[in-house]
Motif scaffolding. Structure first.
Motif, PDB file in Angstrom:
ATOM      1  N   GLY A   6       8.785  19.377  51.673  1.00 39.34           N
ATOM      2  CA  GLY A   6       8.457  19.112  53.071  1.00 39.34           C
ATOM      3  C   GLY A   6       7.113  19.713  53.431  1.00 39.34           C
ATOM      4  O   GLY A   6       6.183  19.723  52.633  1.00 39.34           O
ATOM      5  N   LYS A   7       7.069  20.270  54.626  1.00 36.74           N
ATOM      6  CA  LYS A   7       5.782  20.729  55.165  1.00 36.74           C
ATOM      7  C   LYS A   7       5.627  22.239  55.094  1.00 36.74           C
ATOM      8  O   LYS A   7       6.576  22.984  55.360  1.00 36.74           O
ATOM      9  CB  LYS A   7       5.737  20.310  56.648  1.00 36.74           C
ATOM     10  N   LEU A   8       4.446  22.710  54.753  1.00 29.38           N
ATOM     11  CA  LEU A   8       4.101  24.126  54.852  1.00 29.38           C
ATOM     12  C   LEU A   8       3.296  24.325  56.129  1.00 29.38           C
ATOM     13  O   LEU A   8       2.395  23.529  56.427  1.00 29.38           O
ATOM     14  CB  LEU A   8       3.266  24.565  53.650  1.00 29.38           C
ATOM     15  N   VAL A   9       3.642  25.378  56.867  1.00 31.70           N
ATOM     16  CA  VAL A   9       2.988  25.608  58.161  1.00 31.70           C
ATOM     17  C   VAL A   9       2.470  27.052  58.208  1.00 31.70           C
ATOM     18  O   VAL A   9       3.171  27.988  57.774  1.00 31.70           O
ATOM     19  CB  VAL A   9       3.987  25.344  59.315  1.00 31.70           C
ATOM     20  N   LEU A  10       1.264  27.227  58.725  1.00 30.27           N
ATOM     21  CA  LEU A  10       0.682  28.562  58.925  1.00 30.27           C
ATOM     22  C   LEU A  10       0.816  28.955  60.391  1.00 30.27           C
ATOM     23  O   LEU A  10       0.629  28.107  61.279  1.00 30.27           O
ATOM     24  CB  LEU A  10      -0.817  28.552  58.576  1.00 30.27           C
ATOM     25  N   LEU A  11       1.115  30.233  60.620  1.00 30.28           N
ATOM     26  CA  LEU A  11       1.271  30.712  61.999  1.00 30.28           C
ATOM     27  C   LEU A  11       0.177  31.748  62.297  1.00 30.28           C
ATOM     28  O   LEU A  11       0.124  32.798  61.639  1.00 30.28           O
ATOM     29  CB  LEU A  11       2.658  31.347  62.169  1.00 30.28           C
ATOM     30  N   PRO A  12      -0.728  31.451  63.240  1.00 28.78           N
ATOM     31  CA  PRO A  12      -1.820  32.396  63.535  1.00 28.78           C
ATOM     32  C   PRO A  12      -1.312  33.625  64.309  1.00 28.78           C
ATOM     33  O   PRO A  12      -0.247  33.577  64.890  1.00 28.78           O
ATOM     34  CB  PRO A  12      -2.776  31.578  64.393  1.00 28.78           C
TER      35      PRO A  12
END
Ligand code: NAP
Length: 323
Positions: free
Chosen positions: A317-323
């Motif tokens: 699926g998707k990889l997401v970065l959190l600032p």
């Protein structure tokens, strides 16, 4: 503001957390305070200097993000500070990013920022492969390569919603169950099985009507072998390397079609299609018929780890970065 910066092209280690100026909002643009950032395979190519768009060093990767509108430039209508949005952007691995108003998508209340960041590229690529580049539907059979991946797992679901019979390929047995849970009629591990043989077996020798291929060299020619009469293979990426040159004459015997696809062709040139397809896909998410699988989230500072994970073919699926 904080952003991921690279000063030279290369492996994931070139990515570092740095300080860069917050962008000034320009005419026609929307400035977004970023809450979540979508990681795409293309970001790894951009970092390597092998993507179609070349970095201007020092540069920042990032093609999509979600967040809250901070400011709008002269001439922008329909967006105002405080609105929750997702966007196709550049330099998105940062605390703020900018996007042309036509590339900004308002987020419905029920869509969180993480799903919002996973939406623009993977969902609209899958949707337009199936419904703009091709017209899949009942009675058609679709083969989705890398079906557990970001675009792949959405394509499996959207092809099922359209009424097609769907086969997926994966590079690892651990990904099989996930693709089945998202609706695939059969899942093939293409590193241990000859996928074309399996597809021909599953279709009684007929082959599939549509192949979505972003792997390239390892899958392209075998794909043509299991493509039905009048079938269509769309090559929309090359995670496994570029294909060998194709002799178009070889397509004639079965009247097959091969085409290319880049989602910006739609999103940059046909804003009404972007709006319509976003609304359709949000409606499917609201109905629970399209689920965005977020494989893993990382802190912005861990962008290099996210790239290693994606390039190592471990992600789903998707990889997401959190600032
Ligand atoms: N044309 C467009 O507009 C467009 C838009 C979005 C994405 N894309 C393309 O679609 C593909 C998928 O993108 P994504 O961001 O959703 O990534 P992804 O599918 O989540 O990750 C890439 C996947 O590619 C497969 N793969 C096959 N050979 C590989 C290799 N040698 N190295 C690494 N991975 C390999 C792996 O899955 P398995 O091992 O399970 O096969 C891996 O998990 C990429 O090729 C991307 O460039 C194109």
């Amino acid at each position: 503001m904080k952003a991921i910066v690279f000063d030279e092209v290369g492996g994931p280690d070139v990515l570092r957390l740095g300080e860069v100026p917050k962008p000034d909002v320009r005419p026609g643009m929307v400035l977004i305070k970023v809450h979540a950032i979508g990681v795409n395979f293309a970001d790894t190519r951009f970092r390597q200097g092998t993507y179609v768009a070349k970095p201007k060093l020092p540069d920042t990767p990032g093609m999509e993000a979600s967040g809250v509108v901070e400011a709008v430039g002269d001439g922008v209508t329909g967006f105002a500070p405080g609105m929750r949005v997702a966007a196709f952007t550049v330099k998105g691995y940062a605390e703020y990013c900018q996007a042309p108003a036509s590339m900004v998508i308002p987020l419905p209340d029920f869509v969180g920022f993480v799903d919002g960041a996973a939406f623009p590229i993977q969902v609209l690529t899958a949707y337009h492969l199936l419904h703009t580049a091709d017209t899949t539907g009942p009675g058609k059979t679709v083969l989705v390569h890398s079906a557990a991946g970001g675009v792949g797992i959405v394509a499996v679901q959207l092809a099922k919603v359209a009424g097609a019979r769907v086969f997926g390929t994966v590079g690892d047995d651990a990904k099989r169950a996930l693709v089945q849970q998202h609706g695939a009629d059969a899942v093939i591990n293409y590193t241990t099985q000859k996928f074309a043989d399996e597809v021909l077996r599953l279709t009684d020798g007929r082959g599939v009507d549509l192949i979505l291929d972003a792997v390239g060299k390892p899958t392209f020619e075998e794909g043509l072998r299991c493509l039905a009469n009048l079938g269509h293979l769309i090559l929309y990426g090359r995670a496994g390397g570029p294909t060998d040159p194709l002799n178009i004459a070889t397509l004639s015997a079965k009247s097959q079609k091969v085409s290319g696809f880049m989602v910006p062709t739609v999103t940059r040139n046909f804003p009404e299609k972007t709006r319509e397809s976003s609304e359709r896909c949000f409606a499917l998410m609201r109905e629970g018929r399209l689920k965005l699988h977020i494989g893993k989230t990382f802190a912005l500072a861990e962008a290099a780890d996210a790239h290693r994970f994606l390039e190592g073919r471990q992600s789903t699926g998707k990889l997401v970065l959190l600032p």
